[in-house]
Design a protein around this motif. Structure first.
Motif, short mmCIF file in Angstrom:
data_model
loop_
_atom_site.label_atom_id
_atom_site.label_comp_id
_atom_site.label_asym_id
_atom_site.label_seq_id
_atom_site.Cartn_x
_atom_site.Cartn_y
_atom_site.Cartn_z
N THR A 5 28.68 -10.85 9.18
CA THR A 5 28.80 -12.32 9.24
C THR A 5 28.36 -12.82 10.59
O THR A 5 28.42 -12.12 11.60
N SER A 6 27.89 -14.04 10.61
CA SER A 6 27.48 -14.67 11.86
C SER A 6 28.68 -15.30 12.54
O SER A 6 29.71 -15.54 11.93
N ARG A 7 28.53 -15.60 13.82
CA ARG A 7 29.62 -16.21 14.57
C ARG A 7 29.79 -17.66 14.16
O ARG A 7 28.83 -18.34 13.77
N PRO A 8 31.00 -18.19 14.25
CA PRO A 8 31.19 -19.60 13.93
C PRO A 8 30.50 -20.48 14.95
O PRO A 8 30.24 -20.08 16.08
N GLY A 9 30.20 -21.72 14.55
CA GLY A 9 29.50 -22.66 15.43
C GLY A 9 30.34 -23.08 16.62
O GLY A 9 31.57 -23.06 16.59
N GLY A 10 29.67 -23.44 17.69
CA GLY A 10 30.35 -23.90 18.88
C GLY A 10 29.97 -25.32 19.20
O GLY A 10 29.25 -25.98 18.48
N GLY A 11 30.43 -25.81 20.34
CA GLY A 11 30.16 -27.18 20.72
C GLY A 11 28.82 -27.33 21.40
O GLY A 11 28.18 -26.37 21.78
N ALA A 12 28.40 -28.58 21.57
CA ALA A 12 27.14 -28.87 22.22
C ALA A 12 27.26 -28.67 23.73
O ALA A 12 28.35 -28.74 24.30
N VAL A 13 26.15 -28.40 24.39
CA VAL A 13 26.13 -28.22 25.83
C VAL A 13 25.08 -29.14 26.42
O VAL A 13 24.08 -29.46 25.78
N PRO A 14 25.27 -29.61 27.65
CA PRO A 14 24.25 -30.48 28.27
C PRO A 14 23.04 -29.65 28.66
O PRO A 14 23.13 -28.43 28.84
N PRO A 15 21.87 -30.28 28.81
CA PRO A 15 20.69 -29.53 29.25
C PRO A 15 20.88 -29.03 30.67
O PRO A 15 21.58 -29.66 31.48
N PRO A 16 20.27 -27.91 31.02
CA PRO A 16 20.46 -27.36 32.37
C PRO A 16 20.00 -28.30 33.48
O PRO A 16 20.57 -28.31 34.56
N GLU A 17 18.94 -29.09 33.23
CA GLU A 17 18.42 -30.02 34.23
C GLU A 17 18.39 -31.43 33.63
O GLU A 17 17.36 -31.85 33.08
N PRO A 18 19.44 -32.17 33.72
CA PRO A 18 19.48 -33.50 33.09
C PRO A 18 18.38 -34.43 33.55
O PRO A 18 17.94 -35.30 32.81
N GLY A 19 17.89 -34.25 34.78
CA GLY A 19 16.86 -35.15 35.30
C GLY A 19 15.44 -34.66 35.09
O GLY A 19 14.49 -35.28 35.58
N LEU A 20 15.27 -33.57 34.37
CA LEU A 20 13.93 -33.02 34.15
C LEU A 20 13.06 -33.99 33.37
O LEU A 20 13.54 -34.67 32.45
N THR A 21 11.77 -34.05 33.71
CA THR A 21 10.83 -34.94 33.02
C THR A 21 9.75 -34.13 32.32
O THR A 21 9.49 -32.96 32.69
N SER A 22 9.10 -34.75 31.35
CA SER A 22 8.01 -34.07 30.65
C SER A 22 6.86 -33.79 31.61
O SER A 22 6.19 -32.75 31.49
N GLU A 23 6.63 -34.67 32.59
CA GLU A 23 5.56 -34.44 33.56
C GLU A 23 5.82 -33.18 34.37
O GLU A 23 4.89 -32.40 34.63
N ARG A 24 7.06 -32.97 34.74
CA ARG A 24 7.40 -31.76 35.51
C ARG A 24 7.25 -30.52 34.64
O ARG A 24 6.80 -29.47 35.12
N VAL A 25 7.62 -30.62 33.38
CA VAL A 25 7.46 -29.48 32.47
C VAL A 25 5.99 -29.11 32.34
O VAL A 25 5.63 -27.92 32.36
N LEU A 26 5.13 -30.10 32.19
CA LEU A 26 3.69 -29.83 32.08
C LEU A 26 3.15 -29.21 33.36
O LEU A 26 2.30 -28.31 33.32
N ALA A 27 3.63 -29.66 34.50
CA ALA A 27 3.19 -29.07 35.77
C ALA A 27 3.64 -27.61 35.86
O ALA A 27 2.88 -26.75 36.34
N ARG A 28 4.83 -27.32 35.39
CA ARG A 28 5.31 -25.93 35.38
C ARG A 28 4.44 -25.07 34.47
O ARG A 28 4.16 -23.90 34.79
N ALA A 29 4.03 -25.61 33.34
CA ALA A 29 3.18 -24.86 32.43
C ALA A 29 1.85 -24.50 33.11
O ALA A 29 1.35 -23.38 32.96
#
Length: 423
Positions: A5-29
């Motif tokens: 059996t799989s584990r029961p569901g858990g609660g939601a978690v915030p993103p690791p970097e709340p202020g991250l932008t798509s522009e920064r993600v593209l630059a990282r890529a």
């Protein structure tokens, strides 16, 4: 019978970097893609990208681009995701392929499954879920109305670092006839097969088989229907929960992915061809550096125009897809989904003509020696044509279905399932 059996569901978690932008993600890529070029051979030998590359993708937020914000994702959208995948494929085709097909299906799961299932499946926010479309294996009703799954599902690109798997199986329909069912299974329910790396190309794409033995999932982790046949015009669970792109059409987005990968691979081939032009001379007199030769200049320009056009068409199509999502589910008729999907096919064809028709013939046979990067891209793009979505669906079925949808022709193949229906 032993049932896990799989584990029961858990609660939601915030993103690791709340202020991250798509522009920064593209630059990282862009930054990470430059490091992938010299590791292509290593990736092929391993059959999947390295653990430190996986860690870099995790830290950069790549796996959370399409995960809804309420579950710890960034929800940066389809265009950002395809741009990241395109960039990575330019650095290493196998790595881009493995990343895309591991990370893409968070959008489908967040679109089609009900809130209870989503809360359980996305419980950590870190979600890597390869998928296969060919129905395989068996599914039997198990404890508490769940499903017990057995079988082998090949070509699960992204399996080595996956947290989940989305597959299809045939189950009895209302009248006893078999019909497809899609399901999502957590990683602890399956293992990967040692069956990838001996193919012509994409040797490092982590496209291993997924093997299950008496794996149990709850009933709400499965939906009647096939991912390619789900219609969303009546609305989706994701549209009601999250809005925006989570009410979009899974088929068209799924097939636009191929165009993005082709554009990235072909751009990488053009990079390698440019290196050859700078470092090698012509064969026939007058012997000059290839960058000074009119014929090589012509070949480069022809290929560049095709590749840039392919990239522009894919990005324009995904922007249309996003705009349709904002207009609401009724915009995603079957005809509109197919129209967008066929743009992707033409982008792939443009990229292939550029590489196979202009770059490879004039690069020289030494550029196709074992381990040479241009030859590797050519192999990888050749292998790409064996993908069922491109070689079968987009090349054959989609043409007929588009005409049937436009002219109201009746054919059993063009009936849609209702997104979100439970088995």
């Amino acid at each position: 019978m032993t049932v896990r059996t799989s584990r029961p569901g858990g609660g939601a978690v915030p993103p690791p970097e709340p202020g991250l932008t798509s522009e920064r993600v593209l630059a990282r890529a862009e930054e990470i893609a430059r490091t992938l070029v010299g590791r292509q051979a290593e990736t092929e030998r391993r059959t999947f990208y390295a653990r430190d590359t996986h860690a870099a993708f995790t830290e950069a937020g790549f796996y959370r681009i399409l995960v809804p914000r309420r579950y710890g994702g960034y929800a940066f959208g389809a265009e950002t995701f395809l741009r990241v995948a395109m960039t990575l494929a330019r650095g290493c085709p196998s790595t881009g392929w493995m990343y895309l097909f591991g990370a893409a299906h968070s959008l489908a799961v967040a679109t089609l499954f009900e809130e209870r299932a989503q809360a359980e499946l996305f419980r950590s926010g870190h979600f890597i879920c390869p998928a296969t479309v060919a129905p395989r294996g068996t599914a039997e009703r198990g404890p508490d109305g769940g499903w017990v799954l057995n079988g082998t599902w090949p070509y699960a690109s992204g399996a080595p670092y996956a947290t989940h798997f989305l597959g299809h199986v045939l189950v009895p329909g209302d009248e006893g006839e078999p019909e497809p069912m899609m399901f999502v299974v957590p990683r602890e329910m399956w293992r990967i097969g040692d069956d990838w790396g001996g193919q012509l190309g994409l040797k490092g794409s982590g496209s291993h088989s997924v093997v299950m033995e008496n794996a149990w999932i709850p009933g709400h982790h499965a939906l009647r229907g096939h991912l390619s046949r789900v219609g969303v015009t009546g609305g989706t669970p994701g549209g009601r929960i999250h809005g925006g792109e989570y009410g979009g059409g899974p088929l068209s987005f799924m097939l636009l992915e191929l165009g993005a990968l082709a554009a990235g691979m072909a751009a990488g081939a053009l990079d390698h061809y440019a290196d050859l032009m700078r470092t090698r001379t012509t064969i026939f007199p007058p012997v000059v550096v290839r960058t000074d030769d009119a014929d090589y200049q012509f070949r480069y320009g022809e290929a560049a125009a095709m590749i840039h056009t392919a990239e522009a068409s894919v990005l324009h199509a995904v922007r249309e897809w996003s705009a349709m999502s904002r207009r609401g589910p009724r915009a995603f008729t079957r005809a509109e989904e197919l129209r967008l999907a066929l743009i992707s096919r033409e982008a792939v064809r443009l990229c292939w003509r550029a590489v196979e028709g202009h770059l490879i013939p004039s690069a020289g046979s030494s550029a196709l020696s074992d381990g040479e990067p241009l030859g590797r891209v050519w192999r990888d793009m050749s292998m790409m044509h064996s993908h069922a979505g491109l070689g079968i669906y987009l090349s054959l079925i989609a043409n007929r279905e588009l005409a049937q949808a436009r002219f109201g022709a009746v054919d059993g193949a063009d009936r849609e399932s209702d997104g979100g229906a439970r088995p």
